[in-house]
Motif scaffolding. Sequence first.
Motif, PDB file in Angstrom:
ATOM      1  N   GLN A  74      46.551  48.355  45.250  1.00  0.00           N
ATOM      2  CA  GLN A  74      45.651  48.734  44.966  1.00  0.00           C
ATOM      3  C   GLN A  74      44.548  48.077  43.566  1.00  0.00           C
ATOM      4  N   THR A  75      43.965  46.238  44.666  1.00  0.00           N
ATOM      5  CA  THR A  75      43.826  45.425  44.878  1.00  0.00           C
ATOM      6  C   THR A  75      42.218  45.474  44.309  1.00  0.00           C
ATOM      7  N   SER A 222      46.078  44.155  27.448  1.00  0.00           N
ATOM      8  CA  SER A 222      44.709  43.726  28.435  1.00  0.00           C
ATOM      9  C   SER A 222      45.423  44.142  29.948  1.00  0.00           C
ATOM     10  N   ALA A 223      46.614  43.445  30.161  1.00  0.00           N
ATOM     11  CA  ALA A 223      46.844  43.448  31.654  1.00  0.00           C
ATOM     12  C   ALA A 223      47.113  44.521  32.373  1.00  0.00           C
ATOM     13  N   ASP A 224      47.155  45.480  31.395  1.00  0.00           N
ATOM     14  CA  ASP A 224      47.757  47.038  31.407  1.00  0.00           C
ATOM     15  C   ASP A 224      46.419  48.165  31.326  1.00  0.00           C
ATOM     16  N   ASN A 225      45.548  47.674  30.236  1.00  0.00           N
ATOM     17  CA  ASN A 225      44.001  48.291  30.579  1.00  0.00           C
ATOM     18  C   ASN A 225      42.996  47.967  31.821  1.00  0.00           C
ATOM     19  N   TYR A 226      43.445  46.707  32.225  1.00  0.00           N
ATOM     20  CA  TYR A 226      42.463  46.206  33.043  1.00  0.00           C
ATOM     21  C   TYR A 226      43.337  47.136  34.255  1.00  0.00           C
ATOM     22  N   ARG A 231      41.332  50.951  38.736  1.00  0.00           N
ATOM     23  CA  ARG A 231      41.711  51.743  39.606  1.00  0.00           C
ATOM     24  C   ARG A 231      40.031  52.365  39.699  1.00  0.00           C
ATOM     25  N   GLN A 232      39.343  52.508  38.381  1.00  0.00           N
ATOM     26  CA  GLN A 232      38.193  53.442  38.543  1.00  0.00           C
ATOM     27  C   GLN A 232      37.216  53.295  38.950  1.00  0.00           C
ATOM     28  N   GLU A 236      34.951  53.783  42.480  1.00  0.00           N
ATOM     29  CA  GLU A 236      33.833  54.211  42.642  1.00  0.00           C
ATOM     30  C   GLU A 236      32.660  53.210  43.941  1.00  0.00           C
ATOM     31  N   ASN A 237      33.605  51.450  43.788  1.00  0.00           N
ATOM     32  CA  ASN A 237      33.552  51.087  45.129  1.00  0.00           C
ATOM     33  C   ASN A 237      33.312  51.412  46.271  1.00  0.00           C
ATOM     34  N   GLY A 238      34.026  52.438  46.085  1.00  0.00           N
ATOM     35  CA  GLY A 238      34.718  52.621  48.136  1.00  0.00           C
ATOM     36  C   GLY A 238      34.101  53.844  48.426  1.00  0.00           C
ATOM     37  N   LYS A 239      32.699  54.421  47.340  1.00  0.00           N
ATOM     38  CA  LYS A 239      32.250  55.244  47.658  1.00  0.00           C
ATOM     39  C   LYS A 239      31.051  54.891  48.895  1.00  0.00           C
ATOM     40  N   ILE A 240      31.309  55.994  50.272  1.00  0.00           N
ATOM     41  CA  ILE A 240      29.886  55.338  50.930  1.00  0.00           C
ATOM     42  C   ILE A 240      29.013  55.374  50.358  1.00  0.00           C
TER      43      ILE A 240
END
Length: 282
Positions: A74-75, A222-226, A231-232, A236-240
Amino acid sequence: MSHYPVRYLGRQPKPKDLIGRSLYALVTPNTAWMPFEVNPDIQQQAGKQEQVPFNPRLRDTPKLDIVAPVKGQQTFVAKNAKVIGNVTLGNQTSVWYGAILRGDINAIVVGDKTNIQDNVVVHVARHSIGTGSSGAQPTIIGSAVTVGHGATLHACKIGDGCLVGMGATLLDGVVLEPGSIVAAGAILPPGTTVKTGEVWAGAPAKLLRKLSAEEKGFVAASADNYARLARQHLIENGKIFEEIYLDKHIQEEREWRNKTEIDVHMGIARDEKTQLILAARG
């Protein structure tokens, strides 16, 4: 290095249509290997060492030891970020737009749930001056660390739960003990140590005060929020190409229907995301 067949990691599935395949070929992948340099001063091995991959388009593939980045689960690495060479990213870590992690002459290690924000530069050292150690130094970043926009980290060590403010600079041999803060724009000279619970600011940076309870909570949040936000962006960036194309047309149709109110007149109720008809007036 341009004459070597560069290996890239983490690309998305290829689109099926001609336009999609053409655009896919133009997108620059965000992680790449570097040639591995055997150096006894470099004891930290973060990336994955292997041989250069065979490229059938070349008559003779060079025999070369390489080291490739390793990404956890999940990076998120933004498309225009660069993660190069001897680098390990922990689970739920995020590397944001325009950031560069260059592990070419030493190692970079990033822990879990750490966010490296936009335009951050992380590099390492072959030789260091004024740090008490003239040897090669890696950059080690702990878990749940927030590194603000535009910061520069060079051959330093950052403990868990720290915050590095926007535009701050940490030079060779700097050590941030767990639970410390460096203010925005601060410059920490080589060999500086920031103790747990301290806030440092200024150029050159000096101890400003002790950390408040509110600030401790902010760093953890801040760490939790980021991690959630990453993940969002990962989705979005993983969409083909086809998915992006479909999203665009759904949005255009949604805007057109809102302007014309045609569904209201026809008694149609639609799903806001997919535009599928949920109910219609009989």
